[in-house]
Design a protein around this motif. Sequence first.
Motif, PDB file in Angstrom:
ATOM      1  N   ASN A 142      50.351  58.786 -24.545  1.00 14.32           N
ATOM      2  CA  ASN A 142      49.318  59.949 -24.943  1.00 14.32           C
ATOM      3  C   ASN A 142      48.609  59.808 -26.096  1.00 14.32           C
ATOM      4  OD1 ASN A 142      48.339  62.122 -23.417  1.00 14.32           O
ATOM      5  ND2 ASN A 142      49.650  63.658 -24.421  1.00 14.32           N
ATOM      6  N   ILE A 143      48.359  58.535 -26.656  1.00 16.38           N
ATOM      7  CA  ILE A 143      47.803  58.138 -27.691  1.00 16.38           C
ATOM      8  C   ILE A 143      46.261  57.887 -27.527  1.00 16.38           C
ATOM      9  CG2 ILE A 143      47.647  56.582 -29.652  1.00 16.38           C
ATOM     10  CD1 ILE A 143      50.829  56.163 -29.594  1.00 16.38           C
ATOM     11  N   PRO A 144      45.502  58.825 -28.162  1.00 16.99           N
ATOM     12  CA  PRO A 144      43.889  58.567 -27.760  1.00 16.99           C
ATOM     13  C   PRO A 144      43.427  57.517 -28.244  1.00 16.99           C
ATOM     14  CG  PRO A 144      44.462  60.432 -29.349  1.00 16.99           C
ATOM     15  CD  PRO A 144      45.665  59.579 -28.974  1.00 16.99           C
ATOM     16  N   ASN A 145      42.212  57.068 -27.826  1.00 13.06           N
ATOM     17  CA  ASN A 145      41.202  56.061 -28.247  1.00 13.06           C
ATOM     18  C   ASN A 145      39.938  56.362 -28.017  1.00 13.06           C
ATOM     19  OD1 ASN A 145      40.995  53.963 -29.985  1.00 13.06           O
ATOM     20  ND2 ASN A 145      42.857  52.953 -29.378  1.00 13.06           N
ATOM     21  N   CYS A 146      38.929  55.453 -28.403  1.00 14.99           N
ATOM     22  CA  CYS A 146      37.658  55.501 -28.044  1.00 14.99           C
ATOM     23  C   CYS A 146      37.141  54.241 -27.557  1.00 14.99           C
ATOM     24  CB  CYS A 146      36.830  55.444 -29.592  1.00 14.99           C
ATOM     25  SG  CYS A 146      37.129  57.128 -30.590  1.00 14.99           S
ATOM     26  N   MET A 147      36.319  54.227 -26.428  1.00 16.81           N
ATOM     27  CA  MET A 147      36.123  52.991 -25.737  1.00 16.81           C
ATOM     28  C   MET A 147      34.368  53.314 -25.451  1.00 16.81           C
ATOM     29  SD  MET A 147      39.413  52.619 -23.122  1.00 16.81           S
ATOM     30  CE  MET A 147      38.877  50.769 -22.974  1.00 16.81           C
ATOM     31  N   VAL A 148      33.927  52.229 -24.912  1.00  9.57           N
ATOM     32  CA  VAL A 148      32.334  52.063 -24.611  1.00  9.57           C
ATOM     33  C   VAL A 148      32.274  52.034 -23.194  1.00  9.57           C
ATOM     34  CG1 VAL A 148      30.200  50.956 -25.238  1.00  9.57           C
ATOM     35  CG2 VAL A 148      32.185  51.179 -26.910  1.00  9.57           C
ATOM     36  N   ILE A 149      31.232  52.565 -22.864  1.00 10.13           N
ATOM     37  CA  ILE A 149      30.590  52.258 -21.392  1.00 10.13           C
ATOM     38  C   ILE A 149      29.087  51.618 -21.674  1.00 10.13           C
ATOM     39  CG2 ILE A 149      29.593  53.148 -19.096  1.00 10.13           C
ATOM     40  CD1 ILE A 149      32.663  53.315 -19.282  1.00 10.13           C
ATOM     41  N   GLY A 150      28.896  50.523 -21.034  1.00 11.20           N
ATOM     42  CA  GLY A 150      27.540  49.845 -21.145  1.00 11.20           C
ATOM     43  C   GLY A 150      26.997  49.450 -19.973  1.00 11.20           C
ATOM     44  N   LEU A 234      32.747  49.091 -31.343  1.00 10.75           N
ATOM     45  CA  LEU A 234      34.050  49.439 -30.677  1.00 10.75           C
ATOM     46  C   LEU A 234      34.348  48.209 -29.767  1.00 10.75           C
ATOM     47  CD1 LEU A 234      33.724  53.257 -29.788  1.00 10.75           C
ATOM     48  CD2 LEU A 234      35.573  52.184 -31.218  1.00 10.75           C
ATOM     49  N   SER A 235      33.290  47.523 -29.197  1.00 10.96           N
ATOM     50  CA  SER A 235      33.717  46.443 -28.107  1.00 10.96           C
ATOM     51  C   SER A 235      34.257  45.259 -28.799  1.00 10.96           C
ATOM     52  CB  SER A 235      32.490  46.251 -27.172  1.00 10.96           C
ATOM     53  OG  SER A 235      31.560  45.526 -28.134  1.00 10.96           O
ATOM     54  N   HIS A 236      34.046  45.213 -30.013  1.00 10.30           N
ATOM     55  CA  HIS A 236      34.759  43.915 -30.517  1.00 10.30           C
ATOM     56  C   HIS A 236      35.550  44.156 -31.879  1.00 10.30           C
ATOM     57  CE1 HIS A 236      34.695  39.579 -31.408  1.00 10.30           C
ATOM     58  NE2 HIS A 236      34.627  39.806 -32.795  1.00 10.30           N
ATOM     59  N   LEU A 237      34.846  44.606 -32.881  1.00  8.60           N
ATOM     60  CA  LEU A 237      35.650  44.897 -34.336  1.00  8.60           C
ATOM     61  C   LEU A 237      36.530  45.988 -34.092  1.00  8.60           C
ATOM     62  CD1 LEU A 237      36.412  44.829 -37.274  1.00  8.60           C
ATOM     63  CD2 LEU A 237      34.356  46.274 -37.712  1.00  8.60           C
ATOM     64  N   GLY A 238      36.116  46.993 -33.345  1.00  8.84           N
ATOM     65  CA  GLY A 238      37.074  48.377 -32.905  1.00  8.84           C
ATOM     66  C   GLY A 238      38.073  47.731 -32.023  1.00  8.84           C
ATOM     67  N   ASP A 239      38.276  46.498 -31.486  1.00  2.00           N
ATOM     68  CA  ASP A 239      39.244  46.256 -30.536  1.00  2.00           C
ATOM     69  C   ASP A 239      40.209  45.282 -31.463  1.00  2.00           C
ATOM     70  OD1 ASP A 239      40.706  46.270 -28.265  1.00  2.00           O
ATOM     71  OD2 ASP A 239      39.019  45.435 -27.094  1.00  2.00           O
ATOM     72  N   TYR A 240      39.833  44.951 -32.695  1.00  2.13           N
ATOM     73  CA  TYR A 240      40.629  44.130 -33.595  1.00  2.13           C
ATOM     74  C   TYR A 240      42.153  44.453 -33.903  1.00  2.13           C
ATOM     75  CZ  TYR A 240      37.061  40.499 -34.782  1.00  2.13           C
ATOM     76  OH  TYR A 240      36.399  39.469 -34.831  1.00  2.13           O
ATOM     77  N   GLU A 241      42.120  45.628 -33.943  1.00  2.00           N
ATOM     78  CA  GLU A 241      43.614  46.522 -34.115  1.00  2.00           C
ATOM     79  C   GLU A 241      44.635  45.933 -32.971  1.00  2.00           C
ATOM     80  OE1 GLU A 241      47.043  48.561 -33.790  1.00  2.00           O
ATOM     81  OE2 GLU A 241      45.484  48.726 -32.337  1.00  2.00           O
TER      82      GLU A 241
ATOM     83  N   SER B 203      48.486  54.405 -34.919  1.00  2.51           N
ATOM     84  CA  SER B 203      48.151  53.077 -35.395  1.00  2.51           C
ATOM     85  C   SER B 203      46.820  52.590 -34.780  1.00  2.51           C
ATOM     86  CB  SER B 203      49.411  52.330 -35.616  1.00  2.51           C
ATOM     87  OG  SER B 203      50.316  52.743 -36.514  1.00  2.51           O
ATOM     88  N   SER B 204      47.156  52.784 -33.251  1.00  3.05           N
ATOM     89  CA  SER B 204      46.213  52.092 -32.544  1.00  3.05           C
ATOM     90  C   SER B 204      44.708  52.733 -32.722  1.00  3.05           C
ATOM     91  CB  SER B 204      46.581  52.286 -30.948  1.00  3.05           C
ATOM     92  OG  SER B 204      46.731  53.524 -30.438  1.00  3.05           O
ATOM     93  N   LEU B 205      44.535  53.633 -33.466  1.00  2.51           N
ATOM     94  CA  LEU B 205      43.102  54.250 -33.627  1.00  2.51           C
ATOM     95  C   LEU B 205      42.630  53.455 -35.159  1.00  2.51           C
ATOM     96  CD1 LEU B 205      43.712  58.210 -33.007  1.00  2.51           C
ATOM     97  CD2 LEU B 205      42.144  56.430 -31.873  1.00  2.51           C
ATOM     98  N   LYS B 206      43.411  52.579 -35.556  1.00  2.48           N
ATOM     99  CA  LYS B 206      42.888  51.836 -36.653  1.00  2.48           C
ATOM    100  C   LYS B 206      41.551  50.906 -36.332  1.00  2.48           C
ATOM    101  CE  LYS B 206      46.714  50.485 -38.590  1.00  2.48           C
ATOM    102  NZ  LYS B 206      47.912  49.784 -39.514  1.00  2.48           N
ATOM    103  N   GLY B 207      41.748  50.626 -35.046  1.00  2.30           N
ATOM    104  CA  GLY B 207      40.654  49.691 -34.516  1.00  2.30           C
ATOM    105  C   GLY B 207      39.166  50.600 -34.492  1.00  2.30           C
TER     106      GLY B 207
END
Lengths: 320, 320
Positions: A142-150, A234-241, B203-207
Motif C-alpha cells: 500500500n505504498i503509493p507512487n507516481c507513474m506516467v502514461i504516454g 518520472l520515466s527515467h530520473l523518477g525511477d532511479y530510486e 522511501s520509494s517515493l524518493k524517485g
Amino acid sequence: MNVSVLGCGRWGTFLAWYANRVDHNVMLWGRENSRNFNGLNLTRKNDYLSLPDGIELTSSLEGALSFAEVIIISISAQELRTFANRLSQYDEIHGKTFILCMKGIESTTGKRLTQVFREEVGKNSNVAVWVGPGHVQDFIRNIPNCMVIGSENIEVTKQIAKAFNSELIRFYYGQDLIGNEIGAATKNVMGIAAGMLDGLKYSSLKGSLMARGTREISRLIRAMGGNDLTIYGLSHLGDYEATLFSAHSHNRKFGQAFVEGKPFDKLAEGVSTIKALKELSEQYNVELPICNALFEILYEHKNAKDTLEELILRPIKFEF
Amino acid sequence: MNVSVLGCGRWGTFLAWYANRVDHNVMLWGRENSRNFNGLNLTRKNDYLSLPDGIELTSSLEGALSFAEVIIISISAQELRTFANRLSQYDEIHGKTFILCMKGIESTTGKRLTQVFREEVGKNSNVAVWVGPGHVQDFIRNIPNCMVIGSENIEVTKQIAKAFNSELIRFYYGQDLIGNEIGAATKNVMGIAAGMLDGLKYSSLKGSLMARGTREISRLIRAMGGNDLTIYGLSHLGDYEATLFSAHSHNRKFGQAFVEGKPFDKLAEGVSTIKALKELSEQYNVELPICNALFEILYEHKNAKDTLEELILRPIKFEF
C-alpha cells in the motif's frame, strides 16, 4: 471496463491485481505450460501476491483479446516483435487500446517498443506505454507512487490515466513518447552501472553516475527528436530510486553480481538495452560514454573496475 | 602553494587534510575555545581523521590570512556575513582567492553566499565555490568522487581546479555560478524531504521526489538568471546519492528524526535554506511546491505525513 493483461510474470501479475483493485473486470493471460502460468493456475499466487477471485486466468490468447477493450502487455521487451506479430493475426485487436508495460529497446534495430508494435500490428489499434517508478513489493504493501502514461494521442493518454488512476498510483500525462520510451529503457542501463559501482564498493559514485548518465541519454533523446528534459521526469530520473538504490532492482543486482563474479538468473533487460544503445549511438551520431563503457564490459569483456574508473576519473573539464 | 582553511568542523578539517595530501602547505584555523578547535589542539584528530604533522593548527585569524594565497572557508552558511565582515577588516585579504566550501543561502535575504561575501569583502579578492558530492567518510577510505569549482572568472576557476585536482577528487569547471550555488544549497532541502519520506516508510517515493524536486529548483534558477540544466549536474543531482540516500547525510537524518519525533543535534543547513527559498519564491514569483510544503511542516507545524501525501498525490496532470 474489461481489461486483459498478457504476460503473467512479476509485473504482469501485479498489473492484473491492480486493474482488479481499481474495479475493472480482469483476465490474465499466460503461455500454457510456462512456469509462471502453471504456478498461478495451481495456487493462484506467486512470490509476491495472491490473485483475487475476480481475476480470470487463461491461456487462450483469442479469449483474452476478445474479452477486453484495454489490453496490457507485459512480456520481455526483446520478445515483443514476435508476440505482436502473433497478435496481428487476430481480428479481435482492431480498435482496441494496447498498453505496453515493459522497458526496453529492440536490441538488433534500436527501435522503440511502440515502433516495433506498430510495425507488426498496424494503425488500427491504439498503443500507449505505462512507465515510471514503483516496485510490486511496495505497492502490495500500500505504498503509493507516481507513474506516467504516454502515447501519440493525448486523448488516449487521458483515457488510460483516468481508467487506472487511484490513491495507490497517481498518473501523469507523458508529453514526449520518444523521451518516455528511451528514458524508461535506459534507466535499466544506469541500474546495471549502479550495481557495478556497488559491487566495486564505489556506491558514492552513484551521484556522479546520475548526473552524467541522465546527461548523455538526454543528448540521445534530443537527437532522436524528443525533448531533452524528459529524461529528468518520472520515466527515467523518477525511477532511479527503484533502480539504482533499491534492493529489489534486478538490473542493479545483475550489475553487482557481474562484477562480483556471482551467478544471477533473473532477467536484466538492461543488458539488451545496452546493445540497442550501441546501435542508436551510431545511428544518431551521439557519444554515450557510460553506455559504451558498459557495452565494452559486458560484450567485449573489458575489466569492469578499470573501465569504470577510467570513465569517472577522466581529466578535468567543463560539465556541460 | 600556501593554503589556509578557516573552520575546523568535519568538512573544514577534511579540506585541510586534503589540501595537505595534494602537496600544499596548510594552516587550519578554528575559533579559540570552540569544541572542534580544542579537540584538534589536544589530540590532532576528530571523529573522522587524524591531522598529518604538516598541518599547522592556529586560532590566529590574521596569521591564517597572511600565510596563504588561497583561503578556504568552511563555516555555517548563516554565519558567513558576520565572518566575512570580520575578514574585511584585515588588509591581508586583498588579492587573495577565497573558496567557499559550504552549502546554503542567507535565510533572511535569499542571497547566495558569493553575494554575501562580496557585499562584505568587496571586489579586491577572488571568490569561488567548491561544491558537489562526496563524504569525508568515503574520501578518507580512498573512494574517489567528482566535484565542481565555480566562480565569476573562468581563469580563477581553472587555477583552483588545477591546484586541487587529484585521483581522489576530480574537478569539473562550473559554468553557472547561480545554478551551482542554488543547486548546492537546495540539495540539502531535498535531503530533508528524503529523510521525512524515509521516516514515514515512503522511501520509494524518493524517485518522484528527485524528478519533481529538481524540476522546481530548475525553474527557480532560470528565473534568477541561471541555466535550467545546471541543477542536473554535479552540484545538485550529482549530490543526491550522498544526501538523499546515504546514512551519513545530516540533512536526511534530520528529516527522518523530525517525522519520527526523535532528537537530532547536528547542523542541518537545509532548515535555514528552506526559509531562504520561501523568500526567493516570492522575490522571483516562482512556485516551489516541495520547498513550500517543507516550510509549512518545519515553520508552521503542519503535519508532515498529511502535507507530503497531499503534495505527492495531487490530481493527474501534465508532467512538465
